[in-house]
Design a protein around this motif. Structure first.
Motif, PDB file in Angstrom:
ATOM      1  N   ASP A 172       0.863  -1.190   0.000  1.00 25.97           N
ATOM      2  CA  ASP A 172       0.000   0.000   0.000  1.00 25.97           C
ATOM      3  C   ASP A 172       0.893   1.231   0.000  1.00 25.97           C
ATOM      4  O   ASP A 172       1.345   1.671   1.056  1.00 25.97           O
ATOM      5  CB  ASP A 172      -0.900  -0.040   1.248  1.00 25.97           C
ATOM      6  N   THR A 193       1.459   1.168   7.851  1.00 23.88           N
ATOM      7  CA  THR A 193       1.691   2.208   6.856  1.00 23.88           C
ATOM      8  C   THR A 193       1.933   3.532   7.569  1.00 23.88           C
ATOM      9  O   THR A 193       1.414   3.760   8.669  1.00 23.88           O
ATOM     10  CB  THR A 193       0.482   2.394   5.909  1.00 23.88           C
ATOM     11  N   GLU A 212       3.230   7.694   1.195  1.00 24.89           N
ATOM     12  CA  GLU A 212       2.994   6.523   2.056  1.00 24.89           C
ATOM     13  C   GLU A 212       4.005   5.411   1.788  1.00 24.89           C
ATOM     14  O   GLU A 212       4.280   5.060   0.638  1.00 24.89           O
ATOM     15  CB  GLU A 212       1.584   5.977   1.776  1.00 24.89           C
TER      16      GLU A 212
END
Ligand code: GLY
Ligand code: MN
Length: 464
Positions: free
Chosen positions: A260, A390, A432
């Motif tokens: 992600d 994350t 991220e």
């Protein structure tokens, strides 16, 4: 698939952590998209994958905590199946690969569950999220649909969260692969962007890389010039010079571990001075938060650290004012940073969200905040070695939210509303990465994906 020992050990731990009765794990089934035979992409339930490892529709499993037996329920292929969809390893053979000796027809499961209920044995199930499985639980256990979630087994939920929160070496290896494929997707988007291309064209390239790596997307692609919309799944815009593109997407591996990542880059070859200012604040927040990650510190502290860095940075640009700590304590930063700093990631992109975010991300000592912004933080609890999470701060200019807060004179002692007029079409910036918490600190997973202004501009100027 991992070795049979991996799955057996996980189930043995479960048997120790859940006291008595039956453990029931319903796998996922195929779901019709526009008619029964034309299905959505199949995705197995992550808890089923974690404990029983078989990535196939139509299965369920039971662990009897009294005699310790483990059974997979499912139907072997018929000749019609073989003709239309081909043959594959039998359920019995796959069961053996995950250390399970007993396989029974799918229809037997109802009898087993109903018999347990009749004899007063607890049936431990996890909060269902698919309607077909809700119907089964409702019919077999006689629990009203609206009560199915609240009557899910707390001891089972906690036992699953306890295990899945700590990633093993072989899981981390999978996650490195997921992040590396995700990184390739981002670099391809950065290279591929150009004035006149549509967001959809870039989306297609990015999805192709995930599929080409043998897995698929870990979640629907966010790729938009309108990065201020946090989960923007509209890809119909034509890109223009001067715009920013926010891409938040990742792959899952063939074993279904997720990556992600988010990157934000200019459609032009370079950022504008104004874009650089905002981008650098977000990058500082991301990197400084990552730098401090280690066991023993609540993740909420990192969220608040990001909020302070963002507030300081926006004060420097004249968009916020007043005392930084007071602004963050009041929640004024959430006009620009209205989401949490991050979440656990693993077999699910928001790992174990189906089990309930408060079980996964909070603890007895750290409860979820009710303040707008921080309330959306999915992970607040103290960090432990083996967590993978994350880190994803962002700054967004959401005209509708700015107008609403301005009309209410909300936090006018911390926000310079008049200075925001020239940012209304700015969009948003989010950056991220995925980070493993180690015994003494942390490790950013995967190969680095360009994120400094200089490195992003270098990729943007690449002529393939
Ligand atoms: N990748 C989207 C999210 O974390 O919510
Ligand atoms: Mn995320």
């Amino acid at each position: 698939m991992f070795s049979a020992d991996t799955y057996t050990n996980r189930r043995n731990q479960l048997k120790k952590d859940v006291e008595k009765g039956l453990i029931l794990i319903l796998g996922n089934n195929d779901v019709g998209m526009n008619y029964a035979g034309n299905t959505f992409r199949y995705r197995q339930d992550s808890n089923f994958l974690y404990f029983f490892g078989i990535d196939q529709a139509g299965l369920a499993a039971v662990i009897d905590l009294e005699d310790g037996s483990e059974t997979i329920f499912g139907d072997e292929l018929t000749i019609d199946d073989v003709i239309w969809v081909g043959t594959h390893t039998s359920i019995s053979e796959m069961a053996e690969k995950v250390g399970v000796k007993q396989v029974k027809p799918a229809a037997d499961l109802e009898k087993v569950v109903k018999a347990a209920k009749q004899s007063g044995k607890p049936v431990h199930y996890l909060p269902p999220y698919r309607d077909d499985n809700k119907i089964k639980l409702h019919q077999w256990l006689g629990i009203a649909f609206e009560d199915l979630k609240s009557q899910a087994s707390e001891s089972f939920i906690k036992a699953v969260v306890k295990q899945r929160s700590h990633k093993s070496a072989e899981e981390i290896q999978q996650m490195e692969v997921a992040v590396n494929v995700s990184g390739s997707m981002h670099i391809a988007a950065m290279i591929g962007a150009a004035e006149g291309k549509t967001e959809a064209q870039l989306t297609g390239i990015v999805q192709g890389i995930a599929v080409g790596a043998g897995g698929d997307l870990a979640y629907p692609i966010i790729l938009s010039k309108d990065g201020q919309t946090l989960h923007n799944h509209y890809h119909g815009n034509v890109l223009k010079e001067g715009q920013l593109v926010l891409g938040d997407f990742g792959a899952e591996t063939p074993m279904r571990y997720a990556g992600d990542l988010t990157r934000t880059f200019p459609v032009s070859k370079t950022f504008t001075a104004k874009q650089k200012e905002i981008y650098q604040i977000v990058l500082d927040a991301e990197m400084q938060c990552i730098e401090g990650l280690k066991p023993g510190i609540p993740y909420r502290e990192f969220h608040l650290k990001a909020a302070r860095i963002i507030t300081e940075g926006l004060k420097g640009l004249g968009l916020m004012k007043g005392d930084t700590d007071e602004a963050v304590a009041a929640g004024a930063h959430a006009l620009f940073f209205p989401h949490g700093l991050g979440h656990m990631i693993g077999l699910d992109v928001h790992d174990m969200e189906d089990l309930g975010e408060n079980y996964v991300g909070y603890s007895d000592s750290i409860k979820r905040s009710e303040q707008f912004g921080t309330a959306f933080l999915r992970l607040g609890r103290e960090l432990e070695a083996g967590f993978v999470l994350t880190v994803e701060p962002g700054i967004y200019f959401i005209p509708e939210l700015i107008d609403l807060w301005k009309s209410e004179n909300k936090f006018e002692n911390f926000i310079n509303y008049s200075a925001l007029d020239s940012y209304r079409d700015f969009g948003g910036v989010r950056i991220e990465d995925n980070v493993l918490i180690t015994e003494n600190g942390h490790k950013v997973l995967g190969n680095p994906v360009p994120k400094s202004i200089e490195d992003v501009e270098k990729v943007r100027s690449y002529q393939g």
